[in-house]
Enzyme design. Structure first.
Site, PDB file in Angstrom:
ATOM      1  N   THR A  18       0.836  -1.202   0.000  1.00 34.76           N
ATOM      2  CA  THR A  18       0.000   0.000   0.000  1.00 34.76           C
ATOM      3  C   THR A  18       0.875   1.259   0.000  1.00 34.76           C
ATOM      4  OG1 THR A  18      -1.653  -1.212   1.295  1.00 34.76           O
ATOM      5  CG2 THR A  18      -1.880   1.170   1.213  1.00 34.76           C
ATOM      6  N   SER A 113       6.116   3.559   8.732  1.00 27.97           N
ATOM      7  CA  SER A 113       4.952   4.280   9.245  1.00 27.97           C
ATOM      8  C   SER A 113       4.591   3.902  10.681  1.00 27.97           C
ATOM      9  CB  SER A 113       3.786   4.057   8.291  1.00 27.97           C
ATOM     10  OG  SER A 113       2.731   4.883   8.648  1.00 27.97           O
ATOM     11  N   HIS A 114       3.408   3.373  10.858  1.00 31.99           N
ATOM     12  CA  HIS A 114       2.878   3.088  12.191  1.00 31.99           C
ATOM     13  C   HIS A 114       3.327   1.720  12.716  1.00 31.99           C
ATOM     14  CE1 HIS A 114       0.467   1.435   9.046  1.00 31.99           C
ATOM     15  NE2 HIS A 114       0.029   0.520   9.885  1.00 31.99           N
ATOM     16  N   ASP A 277       1.839   9.295  14.236  1.00 35.14           N
ATOM     17  CA  ASP A 277       2.429   7.958  14.165  1.00 35.14           C
ATOM     18  C   ASP A 277       3.935   7.991  13.899  1.00 35.14           C
ATOM     19  OD1 ASP A 277       2.259   8.816  11.524  1.00 35.14           O
ATOM     20  OD2 ASP A 277       2.084   6.777  10.765  1.00 35.14           O
ATOM     21  N   ASP A 279       5.898   7.987  11.326  1.00 34.39           N
ATOM     22  CA  ASP A 279       6.483   8.920  10.350  1.00 34.39           C
ATOM     23  C   ASP A 279       5.699  10.234  10.250  1.00 34.39           C
ATOM     24  OD1 ASP A 279       4.339   7.683   9.136  1.00 34.39           O
ATOM     25  OD2 ASP A 279       5.212   7.732   7.140  1.00 34.39           O
ATOM     26  N   ASP A 281       2.637  11.051   9.562  1.00 36.78           N
ATOM     27  CA  ASP A 281       1.602  11.387   8.574  1.00 36.78           C
ATOM     28  C   ASP A 281       0.189  11.085   9.072  1.00 36.78           C
ATOM     29  OD1 ASP A 281       1.818   8.650   8.357  1.00 36.78           O
ATOM     30  OD2 ASP A 281       2.148   8.608   6.185  1.00 36.78           O
ATOM     31  N   ARG A 282       0.076  10.303  10.141  1.00 36.85           N
ATOM     32  CA  ARG A 282      -1.255  10.029  10.673  1.00 36.85           C
ATOM     33  C   ARG A 282      -1.572  10.970  11.832  1.00 36.85           C
ATOM     34  NH1 ARG A 282      -2.555   3.654  10.497  1.00 36.85           N
ATOM     35  NH2 ARG A 282      -1.688   3.269   8.432  1.00 36.85           N
ATOM     36  N   GLU A 364      -9.937   6.532   6.679  1.00 39.84           N
ATOM     37  CA  GLU A 364     -10.326   5.967   7.970  1.00 39.84           C
ATOM     38  C   GLU A 364      -9.107   5.604   8.813  1.00 39.84           C
ATOM     39  OE1 GLU A 364      -9.472   2.646   8.561  1.00 39.84           O
ATOM     40  OE2 GLU A 364      -8.630   2.525   6.543  1.00 39.84           O
ATOM     41  N   LYS A 376      -0.382  12.478   3.488  1.00 38.57           N
ATOM     42  CA  LYS A 376      -1.201  12.869   4.617  1.00 38.57           C
ATOM     43  C   LYS A 376      -0.278  13.498   5.658  1.00 38.57           C
ATOM     44  CE  LYS A 376      -1.531   8.098   6.356  1.00 38.57           C
ATOM     45  NZ  LYS A 376      -0.975   7.271   5.280  1.00 38.57           N
TER      46      LYS A 376
END
Ligand code: G16
Length: 543
Positions: A18, A113-114, A277, A279, A281-282, A364, A376
């Site tokens: 993704t 990421s997360h 998160d 990185d 972006d969240r 989401e 994001k």
């Protein structure tokens, strides 16, 4: 110093998911593994030779070693100039900002990421294009194809570069500039938000509690919130990025941000709680004893965009990933603007933003952003909410309840079944796809299926088609269940079940989320045969 042509052999499985290639750290530490993928990037993006590359990562374990490898390979592959973040530390949205601001050819971002970090955790790498956004599928496909055929990579045998101080170097014939990305990012935020208004709001005694989860948002949030906006010292907690995120799972959602939720409980809690998160972006937005769902956050941002200086001239449209609730659609309809439904993956928003078709985007999975960058952006989302609180004088809960009263409430939850057997997961999706033709008209208790399909997306800008993006089952009465497999995990498969039910009546808006969705949850388990196929009767994460 010399440039070496190092013989190598392809590794299986270097296909980006993704969002880039994500694997266990141990996989990336194998000799040549990272190098093969990086060479594939240089081969698949020939304009990097003679071009400008941005490089950095979220600081997780292996970031330090990997950034040096990338610099040496960039020099060997003819990159003219690299902008590398100080200490190699660069948030994903700041990477997008820096690529755009400096007109770079592209960027290599090191992040999972997360996902958890540390020697036993995850690592990742992705390529972002000149627009600052994740490379489109045709580029990631080309990178993957190259990983399967290359037999050597090029690398300089120079010593490691000191990245701790700002400055300039030469590596082979490549110029290396060590930059401070926090400054570039903070400057962009000041162009969008009313810093004077937010500063006055803090000066009046309002408070924020920002949990950086020992990840890369810390330096950005601390500088912007505490230094520039005057939030009380200590407003940003866990602000120092750690290689293992302090052993935590840097994923801002109810399952992993328990500390934030506890800090935001009770009458003495801050006005706004937030987390970001690994990185940065969240984002997670929390009011006093009140959680804001990411889908609602996007809808509210869309409805209130006119209050933010950067969007006062109007927004062109809004885009959401398919599994994201349809709360934003209701606002778009009311405003008379377009609402786009894309597959999961931020890369799908890029074309819409570049073409000026959408201004705001959200998902989401605790992500939202706008046309200011092509990723994001966690800190941006927090500033958006701060600006809203300061402009309205309302609390988070008041803003959300007023929104529901006007547009209705889209009850929403995601149930994840993590680490399940890959064959079982693929079998479950195949079973669902095979069942699609027979579902319309079928009753599950009181719920009757209105429509069912496997989501396919036709990009309105480049005409590309992306299929098999998730099974949607829509019920009569405006509720739905969506099934898809995650593309970001590194162990087994994760089945994601997205549940959504619309309720127009404000008198019903206090019903607890899982209670409201109870019948849908039963339907989802039954129609997909989750227990029988995965051996799991309950999800491992409810978000
Ligand atoms: C990435 C993507 C998002 C996606 C999320 C979850 O985010 O950029 O678009 O919603 O993964 O994807 P999946 O459901 O396939 O696991 P991030 O923050 O991990 O880069």
């Amino acid at each position: 110093m010399a440039i070496l042509n190092q013989p190598t052999q392809p590794f299986a499985g270097q296909k980006p998911g993704t969002s880039g290639l994500r694997k266990k750290v141990g996989v990336f530490q194998q000799p040549h593994y990272l190098e093969n993928f990086v060479q594939a990037i240089f081969d698949a993006v020939p304009e990097l030779a003679g071009g400008v590359l941005v490089a950095g990562g979220d600081g997780r374990f292996h970031n330090r070693a990997a950034i040096q490898t990338i610099l040496k390979m960039a020099a060997a592959n003819g990159v003219a100039r690299v902008l590398v973040a100080q200490d190699g530390l660069l948030s994903t949205p700041a990477a997008s900002c820096v690529i755009r601001k400096h007109g770079a050819t592209g960027g290599i971002i090191l992040s999972a990421s997360h996902n958890p970090g540390g020697p036993d955790g995850d690592f990742g790498i992705k390529y972002n294009a000149a627009n600052g956004g994740p490379a489109a599928e045709k580029i990631t496909d080309a990178i993957y194809a190259r990983t399967q055929s290359l037999n050597e990579y090029r690398i300089s045998n120079s010593a490691d570069l000191p990245l701790g101080e700002l400055g300039s170097f030469t590596l082979e014939s490549m110029a290396v500039e060590v930059i401070d990305p926090v400054a570039d990012y903070a400057e962009l935020m000041q162009q969008i938000f009313d810093f004077g208004l937010i500063r006055a709001w803090f000066a009046a005694g309002h408070r924020i509690h920002f949990d950086a989860m020992s990840a890369i948002s810390g330096p950005y949030a601390k500088h912007i919130l505490e230094d520039l906006l005057g939030a009380a010292p200590g407003s940003v907690v866990n602000a120092v990025p750690l290689e293992d995120f302090g052993g935590h799972h840097p994923d801002p959602n109810p399952a992993h941000a328990g500390d934030l939720i506890r800090a935001m409980s009770g009458p003495d809690a801050a006005d706004l709680g937030a987390a970001s998160d690994g990185d940065a972006d969240r984002n997670m937005i929390v009011g006093r004893d009140f959680l804001v769902s990411p889908s609602d956050s996007l809808a509210i941002m869309t409805a209130q965009a006119m209050r933010i200086p950067g969007y006062r001239s109007g927004i062109a449209g809004v885009a959401r990933s398919m599994p994201t609730s349809r709360a934003a659609d209701a606002v778009a309809k009311d405003l008379g603007i377009a609402c786009f439904e894309t597959p999961t993956g931020w890369k799908f928003f890029g074309n819409l933003l570049d073409a000026g078709l959408a201004t705001l985007c959200g998902e989401e999975s605790y992500g939202s952003g706008s046309n200011h960058v092509r990723e994001k952006d966690g800190v941006w989302a927090v500033l958006f909410w701060l600006n809203l609180l300061a402009a309205t004088g309302q609390s988070v809960e008041e803003i959300v309840r007023a929104h529901w009263a006007k547009y209705g409430r889209h009850y929403y939850s995601r149930h994840d079944y993590e680490g399940i057997d890959c064959d079982a997961a693929n079998g479950l999706m195949a079973h669902l796809r095979a069942a699609l033709p027979g579902l319309p008209g079928k009753a599950f208790g009181r719920l009757v299926v209105a429509r069912a399909d496997d989501f396919a997306y036709d990009d309105p800008v480049d005409g590309s088609r992306t299929s098999a993006q998730g099974v949607r089952i829509e019920l009569e009465g405006d509720s739905r269940v969506v099934f898809r497999l995650s593309g970001t995990g590194t162990e087994g498969a994760t089945l994601r079940v997205y549940l959504e039910a619309f309720e127009a009546d404000p008198a019903q808006h206090a019903v607890p989320v899982q209670e409201k969705l109870a019948e849908l949850i039963v339907l989802a388990k039954e129609v997909a045969g989750i227990a029988g196929r995965t051996g799991r009767s309950e999800p491992s994460v409810i978000a």
